[in-house]
Design a protein around this motif. Structure first.
Motif, mmCIF file in Angstrom:
data_model
loop_
_atom_site.group_PDB
_atom_site.id
_atom_site.type_symbol
_atom_site.label_atom_id
_atom_site.label_comp_id
_atom_site.label_asym_id
_atom_site.label_seq_id
_atom_site.Cartn_x
_atom_site.Cartn_y
_atom_site.Cartn_z
ATOM 1 N N LEU A 199 24.650 -80.335 31.948
ATOM 2 C CA LEU A 199 25.329 -79.090 32.285
ATOM 3 C C LEU A 199 26.017 -78.469 31.085
ATOM 4 O O LEU A 199 26.589 -79.165 30.243
ATOM 5 C CB LEU A 199 26.361 -79.330 33.389
ATOM 6 C CG LEU A 199 25.837 -79.788 34.751
ATOM 7 C CD1 LEU A 199 26.960 -79.717 35.774
ATOM 8 C CD2 LEU A 199 24.637 -78.981 35.209
ATOM 9 N N LEU A 200 25.984 -77.144 31.035
ATOM 10 C CA LEU A 200 26.720 -76.408 30.013
ATOM 11 C C LEU A 200 28.211 -76.690 30.179
ATOM 12 O O LEU A 200 28.712 -76.755 31.317
ATOM 13 C CB LEU A 200 26.471 -74.907 30.162
ATOM 14 C CG LEU A 200 25.030 -74.418 29.993
ATOM 15 C CD1 LEU A 200 24.925 -72.956 30.441
ATOM 16 C CD2 LEU A 200 24.598 -74.567 28.551
ATOM 17 N N LEU B 155 27.726 -67.051 39.228
ATOM 18 C CA LEU B 155 27.956 -67.194 40.663
ATOM 19 C C LEU B 155 29.268 -67.919 40.938
ATOM 20 O O LEU B 155 30.076 -67.487 41.764
ATOM 21 C CB LEU B 155 26.783 -67.950 41.289
ATOM 22 C CG LEU B 155 26.870 -68.263 42.785
ATOM 23 C CD1 LEU B 155 26.872 -66.972 43.601
ATOM 24 C CD2 LEU B 155 25.710 -69.157 43.212
ATOM 25 N N LEU B 156 29.502 -69.027 40.237
ATOM 26 C CA LEU B 156 30.724 -69.800 40.431
ATOM 27 C C LEU B 156 31.966 -68.982 40.082
ATOM 28 O O LEU B 156 32.978 -69.033 40.784
ATOM 29 C CB LEU B 156 30.687 -71.081 39.599
ATOM 30 C CG LEU B 156 29.729 -72.176 40.085
ATOM 31 C CD1 LEU B 156 29.657 -73.304 39.076
ATOM 32 C CD2 LEU B 156 30.172 -72.714 41.450
ATOM 33 N N GLN C 133 26.626 -82.135 42.113
ATOM 34 C CA GLN C 133 27.090 -83.514 41.889
ATOM 35 C C GLN C 133 28.249 -83.569 40.903
ATOM 36 O O GLN C 133 29.070 -84.483 40.948
ATOM 37 C CB GLN C 133 25.929 -84.375 41.385
ATOM 38 C CG GLN C 133 24.850 -84.656 42.410
ATOM 39 C CD GLN C 133 25.325 -85.566 43.535
ATOM 40 O OE1 GLN C 133 26.234 -86.354 43.371
ATOM 41 N NE2 GLN C 133 24.700 -85.426 44.700
ATOM 42 N N ALA C 134 28.306 -82.592 40.016
ATOM 43 C CA ALA C 134 29.369 -82.558 38.996
ATOM 44 C C ALA C 134 30.632 -81.857 39.490
ATOM 45 O O ALA C 134 31.586 -81.686 38.729
ATOM 46 C CB ALA C 134 28.852 -81.853 37.743
ATOM 47 N N SER C 135 30.660 -81.474 40.755
ATOM 48 C CA SER C 135 31.774 -80.680 41.277
ATOM 49 C C SER C 135 32.925 -81.512 41.829
ATOM 50 O O SER C 135 33.884 -80.952 42.383
ATOM 51 C CB SER C 135 31.279 -79.732 42.372
ATOM 52 O OG SER C 135 30.978 -80.458 43.563
ATOM 53 N N ALA C 136 32.831 -82.820 41.724
ATOM 54 C CA ALA C 136 33.877 -83.718 42.239
ATOM 55 C C ALA C 136 34.115 -83.498 43.736
ATOM 56 O O ALA C 136 35.257 -83.488 44.206
ATOM 57 C CB ALA C 136 35.173 -83.544 41.451
ATOM 58 N N ALA D 225 33.865 -74.288 35.095
ATOM 59 C CA ALA D 225 33.905 -73.439 36.291
ATOM 60 C C ALA D 225 33.932 -74.282 37.564
ATOM 61 O O ALA D 225 34.606 -73.931 38.542
ATOM 62 C CB ALA D 225 32.705 -72.489 36.303
ATOM 63 N N LEU D 226 33.235 -75.399 37.542
ATOM 64 C CA LEU D 226 33.258 -76.313 38.692
ATOM 65 C C LEU D 226 34.657 -76.892 38.876
ATOM 66 O O LEU D 226 35.170 -76.977 39.998
ATOM 67 C CB LEU D 226 32.248 -77.442 38.491
ATOM 68 C CG LEU D 226 30.774 -77.055 38.587
ATOM 69 C CD1 LEU D 226 29.889 -78.178 38.071
ATOM 70 C CD2 LEU D 226 30.403 -76.698 40.027
ATOM 71 N N ALA D 227 35.280 -77.271 37.776
ATOM 72 C CA ALA D 227 36.630 -77.843 37.834
ATOM 73 C C ALA D 227 37.651 -76.824 38.344
ATOM 74 O O ALA D 227 38.674 -77.200 38.926
ATOM 75 C CB ALA D 227 37.036 -78.361 36.459
ATOM 76 N N ALA D 228 37.372 -75.540 38.137
ATOM 77 C CA ALA D 228 38.310 -74.483 38.518
ATOM 78 C C ALA D 228 38.194 -74.082 39.994
ATOM 79 O O ALA D 228 39.030 -73.312 40.488
ATOM 80 C CB ALA D 228 38.098 -73.260 37.631
#
Length: 202
Positions: free
Chosen positions: A62-63, A197-198, A102-105, A69-72
């Motif tokens: 992942l970039l 999108l996120l 899967q990386a979004s916790a 963005a996932l963490a946010a």
């Protein structure tokens, strides 16, 4: 008040990524693929797609900005993914969607539906009047209402697809050029558009 895209019961009957992959493998072992149409050609496409997905499952990185963005994300989402085992674009994109989730916790859970078993749902998300897949529909986890959508392919690939289609090329040449683009792009365009999108959800 917005209407849920589907019922909780229908969502519960969807496939996890592991179950989706297993379904394809079981059908392949019997010389079949997903969907009502069965042919040696579609089975061969599916065999290639299994190889593509297996490779991407191991190689997608992942970039950094996508991970940020996932963490946010501040609330949970459901990613409803409409797909089929024989679809070459799905094979190139679904592993990226899954890796992102899967990386979004735990903030994003994925649910997979087969297009041809869910045409009423697919027909709400047509592309230029066609049932193009894969299609990602982002749902609020609490209400099952739509908060975003994406697909069936990155913008550059979609433009290429339309151009190649207009040339009436033989399918093999058409497919070779499109999958060549995916190979060179190394999932970067898909990830960049998922990032947009996120960010729209924040």
């Amino acid at each position: 008040m917005a209407t849920p895209v589907l019922s909780a019961e229908r969502l519960a009957a969807s496939y996890s990524y592991a179950a989706y992959r297993q379904l394809i493998d079981v059908l392949q072992a019997d010389g079949k693929t997903t969907g009502p149409q069965q042919s040696e050609l579609l089975t061969n496409y599916t065999r290639l797609n299994v190889q593509r997905m297996s490779r991407l499952d191991k190689t997608v990185h992942l970039l950094p900005e996508l991970s940020e963005a996932l963490a946010a994300l501040t609330k949970p989402y459901i990613w409803l993914i409409i797909t089929e085992g024989w679809c070459g674009d799905a094979a190139q994109i679904v592993p990226v969607l899954e890796a992102t989730a899967q990386a979004s916790a735990g903030k994003i859970t994925t649910h997979y539906l087969l297009r041809d078993e869910n045409l009423d749902l697919m027909d709400q998300y047509l592309t230029n009047g066609g049932r193009s897949i894969p299609k990602l529909v982002v749902l609020d986890a609490a209400t099952l209402t739509e908060v975003g959508q994406w697909g069936p392919r990155p913008h550059t690939a979609q433009q290429m697809f339309l151009e190649l289609k207009s040339q009436n090329l033989p399918f093999e040449e058409f497919s070779t050029q499109l999958h060549g683009w995916y190979a060179k792009d190394k999932t970067q365009s898909t990830q960049a558009e998922l990032l947009t999108l996120l960010r729209s959800l924040q």
